[in-house]
Design an enzyme around this catalytic site. Structure first.
Site, PDB file in Angstrom:
ATOM      1  N   ILE A  85       0.752  -1.155   0.066  1.00  0.00           N
ATOM      2  CA  ILE A  85       0.048   0.066  -0.023  1.00  0.00           C
ATOM      3  C   ILE A  85       0.886   1.258  -0.019  1.00  0.00           C
ATOM      4  O   ILE A  85       1.896   1.251   0.747  1.00  0.00           O
ATOM      5  CB  ILE A  85      -0.942   0.013   1.269  1.00  0.00           C
ATOM      6  N   ASP A 144       0.323   5.173   0.527  1.00  0.00           N
ATOM      7  CA  ASP A 144      -0.828   6.231   0.987  1.00  0.00           C
ATOM      8  C   ASP A 144      -0.464   7.622   0.893  1.00  0.00           C
ATOM      9  O   ASP A 144      -0.349   8.237  -0.266  1.00  0.00           O
ATOM     10  CB  ASP A 144      -1.123   6.177   2.359  1.00  0.00           C
ATOM     11  N   THR A 155       6.749   7.534   2.442  1.00  0.00           N
ATOM     12  CA  THR A 155       7.570   6.317   2.794  1.00  0.00           C
ATOM     13  C   THR A 155       8.177   5.853   1.685  1.00  0.00           C
ATOM     14  O   THR A 155       9.197   5.551   1.602  1.00  0.00           O
ATOM     15  CB  THR A 155       6.598   5.129   3.385  1.00  0.00           C
TER      16      THR A 155
END
Length: 230
Positions: free
Chosen positions: A148, A150, A154
């Site tokens: 994932i 978002d 990161t």
């Protein structure tokens, strides 16, 4: 542009592949329609993406990867822990496709672990485990596999780490891309589903290490968040 609709979902094919776009108003499927572990019976709001749909979409991503990268050796860099199931199923799909294709895609798989969440909130602190072993990526074609994306912060941090080891090429496959207000606009090269800003669990996605044992991707309930909060 080509568009097709299925159960309220829209898949948009543009110059940038966004995957299957699940609109904000998508309510998910009622829990009683699926086989789910009894210990999570009151901890979920809905089944957001059924396991069969996940697997079908992964097969399509595998086809795209083979078409783009076929006949090149690649290093698959699996981002743990949430990415392990997606990575395993993606690698298996690529292997199956190679057996019936004129193209081949030799793969080695390596692992890195990222941690940036506390409960249901992303934190500014990113812990990277396994970064010291990334020297094996030097001069290699790298496919980062992440469950994932978002905010995208990161992933951008990880890309900076990987780029420091001077790989020949970097591609990113993300099963889910979440639409969040604080997003950087980063989009992986291969996207499974473009989803709304809801906290999802299952298919190895967790909430404080719980829910990884769900086959489907589900939306956690407020009760579930409170029950497993640390």
């Amino acid at each position: 542009m080509q568009e097709s609709n299925m159960a309220g979902w829209q898949r948009k094919q543009t110059s940038v592949e966004k995957g299957i776009v699940i609109p904000d108003e998508w309510p998910g499927y009622p829990l009683e329609l699926f086989s789910l572990p009894e210990h999570y019976s009151e901890d979920l709001d809905c089944v957001y993406i059924p396991h069969g749909v996940i697997m079908d979409r992964i097969e399509r991503i595998a086809r795209n990867i083979l078409e783009d990268l076929g006949d090149h050796d690649i290093v698959v860099l699996c981002v743990l822990k949430a990415g392990y199931q997606f990575c395993a199923d993606l690698v298996d799909s690529i292997k199956v496709l190679c057996r019936s294709s004129s193209k081949t895609l030799p793969m080695r798989v390596d692992f890195i672990r990222l941690k940036s969440y506390l409960n249901d909130q992303s934190t500014e602190v990113l812990h990277i485990e396994g970064a010291e072993n990334l020297s094996v990526l030097s001069g290699k074609n790298v496919l980062i596999v992440e469950a994932i994306v978002d905010t995208g912060k990161t992933m951008k941090t990880l890309l900076n780490h990987v780029e420091a080891f001077k790989p020949k090429m970097i591609k990113v496959a993300g099963l889910l891309v979440k639409r969040v207000p604080s997003g950087t606009g980063y989009l992986p090269d291969y996207v499974g589903f473009d989803i709304s800003n809801r906290f999802v669990v299952g298919y190895a996605l967790d909430y404080n290490e719980y829910f990884r044992d769900l086959n489907h991707i589900c939306v956690i309930s407020d009760r579930g968040k409170l029950k497993y909060k640390i």
